[in-house]
Motif scaffolding. Sequence first.
Motif, PDB file in Angstrom:
ATOM      1  N   MET A 266      20.728  56.150  -6.915  1.00 12.65           N
ATOM      2  CA  MET A 266      21.260  56.718  -8.161  1.00 12.65           C
ATOM      3  C   MET A 266      21.112  58.227  -8.148  1.00 12.65           C
ATOM      4  N   ASN A 267      22.122  58.930  -8.592  1.00 16.26           N
ATOM      5  CA  ASN A 267      22.102  60.386  -8.614  1.00 16.26           C
ATOM      6  C   ASN A 267      21.472  60.878  -9.910  1.00 16.26           C
ATOM      7  N   PHE A 268      20.271  61.448  -9.808  1.00 15.12           N
ATOM      8  CA  PHE A 268      19.564  61.931 -10.998  1.00 15.12           C
ATOM      9  C   PHE A 268      19.802  63.423 -11.249  1.00 15.12           C
ATOM     10  N   ALA A 269      20.686  64.035 -10.483  1.00 15.97           N
ATOM     11  CA  ALA A 269      20.868  65.471 -10.595  1.00 15.97           C
ATOM     12  C   ALA A 269      21.099  65.955 -12.026  1.00 15.97           C
ATOM     13  N   PRO A 270      21.989  65.316 -12.812  1.00 15.57           N
ATOM     14  CA  PRO A 270      22.189  65.795 -14.192  1.00 15.57           C
ATOM     15  C   PRO A 270      20.928  65.676 -15.041  1.00 15.57           C
ATOM     16  N   LEU A 271      20.186  64.557 -14.890  1.00 15.33           N
ATOM     17  CA  LEU A 271      18.988  64.348 -15.695  1.00 15.33           C
ATOM     18  C   LEU A 271      17.860  65.284 -15.298  1.00 15.33           C
ATOM     19  N   GLU A 272      17.825  65.663 -14.036  1.00 16.28           N
ATOM     20  CA  GLU A 272      16.741  66.523 -13.559  1.00 16.28           C
ATOM     21  C   GLU A 272      16.805  67.922 -14.154  1.00 16.28           C
ATOM     22  N   LYS A 273      17.933  68.273 -14.746  1.00 12.95           N
ATOM     23  CA  LYS A 273      18.068  69.584 -15.382  1.00 12.95           C
ATOM     24  C   LYS A 273      17.495  69.604 -16.802  1.00 12.95           C
TER      25      LYS A 273
ATOM     26  N   GLU B 151      28.681  66.257 -17.990  1.00 16.56           N
ATOM     27  CA  GLU B 151      28.631  66.552 -16.557  1.00 16.56           C
ATOM     28  C   GLU B 151      28.539  65.269 -15.722  1.00 16.56           C
ATOM     29  N   TRP B 152      27.815  64.294 -16.245  1.00 13.67           N
ATOM     30  CA  TRP B 152      27.535  63.067 -15.496  1.00 13.67           C
ATOM     31  C   TRP B 152      28.647  62.030 -15.623  1.00 13.67           C
ATOM     32  N   ALA B 153      29.544  62.192 -16.562  1.00 20.46           N
ATOM     33  CA  ALA B 153      30.494  61.142 -16.948  1.00 20.46           C
ATOM     34  C   ALA B 153      31.261  60.538 -15.770  1.00 20.46           C
ATOM     35  N   ASP B 154      31.770  61.365 -14.871  1.00 23.49           N
ATOM     36  CA  ASP B 154      32.604  60.852 -13.778  1.00 23.49           C
ATOM     37  C   ASP B 154      31.844  59.919 -12.842  1.00 23.49           C
ATOM     38  N   ASN B 155      30.540  60.132 -12.702  1.00 24.19           N
ATOM     39  CA  ASN B 155      29.743  59.325 -11.778  1.00 24.19           C
ATOM     40  C   ASN B 155      28.840  58.307 -12.476  1.00 24.19           C
ATOM     41  N   TYR B 156      28.855  58.318 -13.808  1.00 23.10           N
ATOM     42  CA  TYR B 156      27.891  57.530 -14.575  1.00 23.10           C
ATOM     43  C   TYR B 156      27.970  56.034 -14.253  1.00 23.10           C
ATOM     44  N   ASP B 157      29.169  55.465 -14.314  1.00 24.50           N
ATOM     45  CA  ASP B 157      29.317  54.026 -14.071  1.00 24.50           C
ATOM     46  C   ASP B 157      28.814  53.654 -12.681  1.00 24.50           C
ATOM     47  N   HIS B 158      29.226  54.411 -11.688  1.00 26.85           N
ATOM     48  CA  HIS B 158      28.820  54.115 -10.312  1.00 26.85           C
ATOM     49  C   HIS B 158      27.310  54.199 -10.154  1.00 26.85           C
ATOM     50  N   ASP B 159      26.719  55.238 -10.716  1.00 31.04           N
ATOM     51  CA  ASP B 159      25.283  55.444 -10.557  1.00 31.04           C
ATOM     52  C   ASP B 159      24.476  54.327 -11.196  1.00 31.04           C
ATOM     53  N   LEU B 160      24.846  53.938 -12.420  1.00 36.32           N
ATOM     54  CA  LEU B 160      24.110  52.882 -13.110  1.00 36.32           C
ATOM     55  C   LEU B 160      24.320  51.527 -12.446  1.00 36.32           C
ATOM     56  N   LYS B 161      25.546  51.217 -12.103  1.00 37.70           N
ATOM     57  CA  LYS B 161      25.838  49.909 -11.529  1.00 37.70           C
ATOM     58  C   LYS B 161      25.272  49.758 -10.123  1.00 37.70           C
ATOM     59  N   SER B 162      25.054  50.879  -9.441  1.00 36.62           N
ATOM     60  CA  SER B 162      24.532  50.821  -8.074  1.00 36.62           C
ATOM     61  C   SER B 162      23.082  50.341  -8.038  1.00 36.62           C
TER      62      SER B 162
ATOM     63  N   GLY C 288      21.912  48.272 -10.526  1.00 40.53           N
ATOM     64  CA  GLY C 288      21.838  47.108 -11.402  1.00 40.53           C
ATOM     65  C   GLY C 288      21.626  47.573 -12.825  1.00 40.53           C
ATOM     66  N   TYR C 289      22.541  47.216 -13.707  1.00 40.21           N
ATOM     67  CA  TYR C 289      22.489  47.708 -15.089  1.00 40.21           C
ATOM     68  C   TYR C 289      22.822  46.568 -16.043  1.00 40.21           C
ATOM     69  N   PRO C 290      21.892  45.606 -16.220  1.00 42.07           N
ATOM     70  CA  PRO C 290      22.155  44.458 -17.087  1.00 42.07           C
ATOM     71  C   PRO C 290      21.988  44.729 -18.571  1.00 42.07           C
ATOM     72  N   GLY C 291      21.530  45.924 -18.945  1.00 44.55           N
ATOM     73  CA  GLY C 291      21.308  46.228 -20.354  1.00 44.55           C
ATOM     74  C   GLY C 291      22.512  45.968 -21.238  1.00 44.55           C
ATOM     75  N   PRO C 292      23.694  46.465 -20.892  1.00 44.46           N
ATOM     76  CA  PRO C 292      24.874  46.208 -21.724  1.00 44.46           C
ATOM     77  C   PRO C 292      25.190  44.724 -21.887  1.00 44.46           C
ATOM     78  N   LEU C 293      25.146  43.966 -20.793  1.00 40.23           N
ATOM     79  CA  LEU C 293      25.429  42.532 -20.887  1.00 40.23           C
ATOM     80  C   LEU C 293      24.384  41.822 -21.734  1.00 40.23           C
ATOM     81  N   ASN C 294      23.122  42.206 -21.604  1.00 42.40           N
ATOM     82  CA  ASN C 294      22.076  41.582 -22.407  1.00 42.40           C
ATOM     83  C   ASN C 294      22.320  41.808 -23.897  1.00 42.40           C
ATOM     84  N   ALA C 295      22.748  43.019 -24.260  1.00 45.95           N
ATOM     85  CA  ALA C 295      23.038  43.312 -25.666  1.00 45.95           C
ATOM     86  C   ALA C 295      24.236  42.508 -26.162  1.00 45.95           C
ATOM     87  N   VAL C 296      25.269  42.422 -25.345  1.00 43.17           N
ATOM     88  CA  VAL C 296      26.477  41.686 -25.730  1.00 43.17           C
ATOM     89  C   VAL C 296      26.183  40.190 -25.886  1.00 43.17           C
TER      90      VAL C 296
END
Length: 214
Positions: A1-8, A27-38, A40-48
Motif C-alpha cells: 500500500m502506498n502511504f505517501a499521501p498519509l505520511e505528509k 491527492e490520493w484519490a486516483d490510487n485510493y481504490d487500488h491501494d486499499l484493495k491491495s 484487503g479492505y472488508p470494512g465497506p462490505l462489513n458495513a453494508v
Amino acid sequence: MNFAPLEKLPKNQADITLDCLEKTYDEWADNYDHDLKSIGYPGPLNAVKIVEKLLNNKDAKVLDMAAGTGIVGEEFQAIGYKNIDASDMSVTSLEIAKQKGVYKHVFRCCMGEERIEAEDNTYDAITVVGCWSIPIKVDVFREMNRVLKKGGYLVSCFRPDVWSERDIYGYRGALNDSNQWVKISEELRQYHGQLATQDAHYSSYWHFVVYQKC
C-alpha cells in the motif's frame, strides 16, 4: 500500500485539520481504490452487510457519508441497493465516485462543518466507513439525526483508540448521552488487512456500531 499521501500528515492525529485531510485525499484519490484493495479492505462490505440486516428493503434510501471514491456504494450496488446518495469533502474523490454510477445523488459536504444537502427525515440509514480518526465537531451527529427518518439507522465504524473509554474525541459520549439516539449494536470486525507499519493507529479491526434515531 502506498502511504505517501498519509505520511505528509502531522504525526499527532489531533493536529490534522480537515483542510489538510481534504488535500491529502484529493491527492490520493486516483490510487485510493487500488491501494486499499491491495491489502484487503472488508470494512465497506462489513458495513453494508449490517445495513442489509437492518433494512432488507432494497429501495431503502441511504446516505453514504465520507464516501470517498465510492467503494461502499459499489458494495451496495452489488447486493441490489439502488437508492444511495453520497457525500464527501474531497471533490476529486467524488468525481471518481460519480463515474462509477453507484449513487443517485453526489454532493460535497465537510462533516461537522457544513449542513447536509437534504431535507429533514429523508434517509432510512446513514453509513460512515472510516473518517473518525481525527477530531470532528460532534454537532455532526445532530445533523445526521435531522436527515434520518424516525427509526432510521447510523451505521459506522471507529478505530479502537478512538472508540475507547477515554473517548478522546467525544464521539461515544455524544451518541450515548443523547436522547436523540439509542444504541442497537457494537462489534469488532475487520476493517482492512494487515499493514507493514508499526503505527498503532492502523488497527486492522474496528468497532462497527449501530445507533437508531429515537
